[in-house]
Design an enzyme around this catalytic site. Structure first.
Site, PDB file in Angstrom:
ATOM      1  N   TYR A 150      71.383  -8.702  10.808  1.00 42.72           N
ATOM      2  CA  TYR A 150      71.773  -7.923  11.973  1.00 42.72           C
ATOM      3  C   TYR A 150      70.596  -7.747  12.933  1.00 42.72           C
ATOM      4  O   TYR A 150      70.758  -7.531  14.130  1.00 42.72           O
ATOM      5  CB  TYR A 150      72.355  -6.569  11.542  1.00 42.72           C
ATOM      6  CG  TYR A 150      73.505  -6.128  12.416  1.00 42.72           C
ATOM      7  CD1 TYR A 150      74.766  -6.711  12.284  1.00 42.72           C
ATOM      8  CD2 TYR A 150      73.336  -5.159  13.388  1.00 42.72           C
ATOM      9  CE1 TYR A 150      75.810  -6.326  13.089  1.00 42.72           C
ATOM     10  CE2 TYR A 150      74.380  -4.769  14.197  1.00 42.72           C
ATOM     11  CZ  TYR A 150      75.606  -5.351  14.045  1.00 42.72           C
ATOM     12  OH  TYR A 150      76.650  -4.974  14.852  1.00 42.72           O
ATOM     13  N   LYS A 183      71.442  -0.860  18.289  1.00 41.94           N
ATOM     14  CA  LYS A 183      72.405   0.191  17.909  1.00 41.94           C
ATOM     15  C   LYS A 183      71.692   1.519  17.650  1.00 41.94           C
ATOM     16  O   LYS A 183      72.255   2.584  17.901  1.00 41.94           O
ATOM     17  CB  LYS A 183      73.215  -0.237  16.673  1.00 41.94           C
ATOM     18  CG  LYS A 183      74.153  -1.427  16.907  1.00 41.94           C
ATOM     19  CD  LYS A 183      75.128  -1.189  18.030  1.00 41.94           C
ATOM     20  CE  LYS A 183      76.204  -2.263  18.118  1.00 41.94           C
ATOM     21  NZ  LYS A 183      76.959  -2.217  19.377  1.00 41.94           N
TER      22      LYS A 183
HETATM   23  N1  LIG Z   1      83.417  -6.385  15.306  1.00 41.33           N
HETATM   24  C1  LIG Z   1      82.645  -5.667  14.514  1.00 41.33           C
HETATM   25  O1  LIG Z   1      82.513  -5.929  13.311  1.00 41.33           O
HETATM   26  C2  LIG Z   1      81.906  -4.489  15.069  1.00 41.33           C
HETATM   27  C3  LIG Z   1      81.494  -3.471  14.198  1.00 41.33           C
HETATM   28  C4  LIG Z   1      80.804  -2.393  14.729  1.00 41.33           C
HETATM   29  C5  LIG Z   1      80.547  -2.326  16.085  1.00 41.33           C
HETATM   30  N2  LIG Z   1      80.973  -3.350  16.896  1.00 41.33           N
HETATM   31  C6  LIG Z   1      80.675  -3.243  18.324  1.00 41.33           C
HETATM   32  O2  LIG Z   1      81.865  -3.240  19.063  1.00 41.33           O
HETATM   33  C7  LIG Z   1      81.558  -3.633  20.400  1.00 41.33           C
HETATM   34  C8  LIG Z   1      82.581  -4.647  20.858  1.00 41.33           C
HETATM   35  O3  LIG Z   1      82.384  -5.858  20.145  1.00 41.33           O
HETATM   36  P1  LIG Z   1      83.590  -6.662  19.504  1.00 41.33           P
HETATM   37  O4  LIG Z   1      83.311  -6.766  18.049  1.00 41.33           O
HETATM   38  O5  LIG Z   1      84.896  -6.133  19.957  1.00 41.33           O
HETATM   39  O6  LIG Z   1      83.342  -8.147  20.069  1.00 41.33           O
HETATM   40  P2  LIG Z   1      83.751  -8.809  21.477  1.00 41.33           P
HETATM   41  O7  LIG Z   1      82.990 -10.087  21.504  1.00 41.33           O
HETATM   42  O8  LIG Z   1      85.204  -8.886  21.606  1.00 41.33           O
HETATM   43  O9  LIG Z   1      83.170  -7.784  22.549  1.00 41.33           O
HETATM   44  C9  LIG Z   1      81.846  -7.793  23.021  1.00 41.33           C
HETATM   45  C10 LIG Z   1      81.968  -7.682  24.506  1.00 41.33           C
HETATM   46  O10 LIG Z   1      80.660  -7.558  25.116  1.00 41.33           O
HETATM   47  C11 LIG Z   1      80.783  -8.198  26.366  1.00 41.33           C
HETATM   48  N3  LIG Z   1      79.488  -8.478  26.983  1.00 41.33           N
HETATM   49  C12 LIG Z   1      78.449  -9.197  26.476  1.00 41.33           C
HETATM   50  N4  LIG Z   1      77.473  -9.313  27.403  1.00 41.33           N
HETATM   51  C13 LIG Z   1      77.903  -8.633  28.511  1.00 41.33           C
HETATM   52  C14 LIG Z   1      77.360  -8.392  29.802  1.00 41.33           C
HETATM   53  N5  LIG Z   1      76.163  -8.862  30.170  1.00 41.33           N
HETATM   54  N6  LIG Z   1      78.093  -7.650  30.677  1.00 41.33           N
HETATM   55  C15 LIG Z   1      79.295  -7.161  30.342  1.00 41.33           C
HETATM   56  N7  LIG Z   1      79.874  -7.362  29.136  1.00 41.33           N
HETATM   57  C16 LIG Z   1      79.177  -8.094  28.239  1.00 41.33           C
HETATM   58  C17 LIG Z   1      81.537  -9.472  26.016  1.00 41.33           C
HETATM   59  O11 LIG Z   1      82.041 -10.115  27.176  1.00 41.33           O
HETATM   60  C18 LIG Z   1      82.621  -8.924  25.130  1.00 41.33           C
HETATM   61  O12 LIG Z   1      83.736  -8.529  25.891  1.00 41.33           O
HETATM   62  C19 LIG Z   1      80.122  -4.150  20.375  1.00 41.33           C
HETATM   63  O13 LIG Z   1      79.259  -3.126  20.817  1.00 41.33           O
HETATM   64  C20 LIG Z   1      79.904  -4.414  18.905  1.00 41.33           C
HETATM   65  O14 LIG Z   1      78.542  -4.370  18.534  1.00 41.33           O
HETATM   66  C21 LIG Z   1      81.656  -4.406  16.421  1.00 41.33           C
END
Ligand SMILES: NC(=O)c1ccc[n+]([C@@H]2O[C@H](COP(=O)([O-])OP(=O)(O)OC[C@H]3O[C@@H](n4cnc5c(N)ncnc54)[C@H](O)[C@@H]3O)[C@@H](O)[C@H]2O)c1
Length: 270
Positions: free
Chosen positions: A170, A177
């Site tokens: 990670y 985070k």
């Molecule tokens: N999926 C998991 O396992 C998980 C677990 C805990 C937290 N998260 C967090 O959830 C959040 C959403 O991620 P996700 O898992 O839904 O994946 P995802 O890939 O669907 O979403 C990530 C988003 O970030 C956007 N992004 C990246 N760079 C950008 C920029 N410069 N400007 C604007 N937008 C930008 C992407 O376009 C995308 O829509 C993130 O913060 C991720 O760390 C995810």
């Protein structure tokens, strides 16, 4: 608003009614995105929605998803470009005049920084990950502040346990985070007098575009399902409903908090 509705047995049930509220949801890339799961719940609760997408490449997919939620606006917003954030703020000022809910579901780190040695993270890789994944929460909030303070608002960002524990691969995203969760607490203190609440949801692993960028993600899913008290992984719908709770008046006394939606994984010591 929390509206009592007749339950039919002399009882009342609580419904979450967000009609008249305006919700900006950032971070929808496709139907797997956690932000999309929250957007769907907000729509069901009656909120007007604006989905933002990172760039032209995502426009068609996000517009197609938005068409499933009638009345939803879609706007481009790359959080590394202040002018696109300002353009969103200007447009929403014209369209809505206020924003009551903000979802920040944005994270990015370079692929090589999610698989190599953490100790060898480049200066640039570190800066990019922290700018996009953590600084953007402050910056977007600041740009939208005149709209957020109009009626008070609830802001939710998405975090992960690597903010506070060492998680293999990670790497720099754990650093991002940690900063994100600290920013939630600091913003909560600063914006509390304006009736703006700021919280994080720390989600367990869910298969999304961003998650699959973490080397060994499938193994993480398996490990979480084996070890979590509920003995399973969470669903994106569970993140959606926790998001709705945090964005509604049901959570009106909660700010600066990190809410774990992880099937209990974080409570384990072994
Ligand atoms: N999926 C998991 O396992 C998980 C677990 C805990 C937290 N998260 C967090 O959830 C959040 C959403 O991620 P996700 O898992 O839904 O994946 P995802 O890939 O669907 O979403 C990530 C988003 O970030 C956007 N992004 C990246 N760079 C950008 C920029 N410069 N400007 C604007 N937008 C930008 C992407 O376009 C995308 O829509 C993130 O913060 C991720 O760390 C995810």
């Amino acid at each position: 608003m929390i509206a009592p509705a007749p339950a039919g047995r002399g009882d009342t049930v609580i419904t979450i009614d967000l009609s008249g509220r305006h919700a900006v949801v950032m971070g929808v890339a496709n139907h797997r995105s956690l932000s999309w799961a929250i957007a769907q719940q907000l729509h069901r609760a009656g909120a007007a929605l604006c989905l933002t997408y990172a760039g032209e490449r995502l426009r068609a997919d996000v517009e197609q998803l938005a068409s499933r939620l009638p009345g939803t606006l879609t706007l481009a917003c790359d959080v590394t470009e202040d002018r696109t954030i300002s353009a969103v703020a200007r447009r929403l000022q014209r369209e809505w005049g206020s924003v009551e809910c903000l979802v920040h579901g944005i994270a990015y780190a370079r692929k090589q920084d999610l698989e190599g040695k953490f100790v060898a993270t480049s200066r640039e890789g570190f800066q990019i990950a922290l700018e996009v994944s953590a600084y953007s929460l402050l910056n977007v909030t600041n740009h939208l502040l005149p709209l957020l303070e109009r009626n008070g608002a609830s802001i939710v960002t998405l975090s992960y346990l690597a903010a506070e524990r060492a998680v293999p691969n990670y790497n720099v995203m754990g650093s991002a985070k940690a900063v994100l969760e600290q920013s939630v607490r600091q913003l909560a203190w600063e914006l509390g007098p304006k009736e703006i609440r700021v919280n994080a949801i720390s989600a367990g692993p869910v298969s999304t575009l961003a998650a699959r960028g973490v080397h060994g993600f499938v193994g993480m899913l398996r490990h979480h399902a084996e070890r979590a008290p509920l003995r399973r992984n969470i669903t994106r719908e569970e993140v959606g409903s926790a998001g709705l709770f945090m964005l509604s008046d049901l959570s009106s006394g909660i700010t600066g908090e990190t809410l774990y939606v992880d099937a209990g994984y974080h409570v384990m010591g072994l």
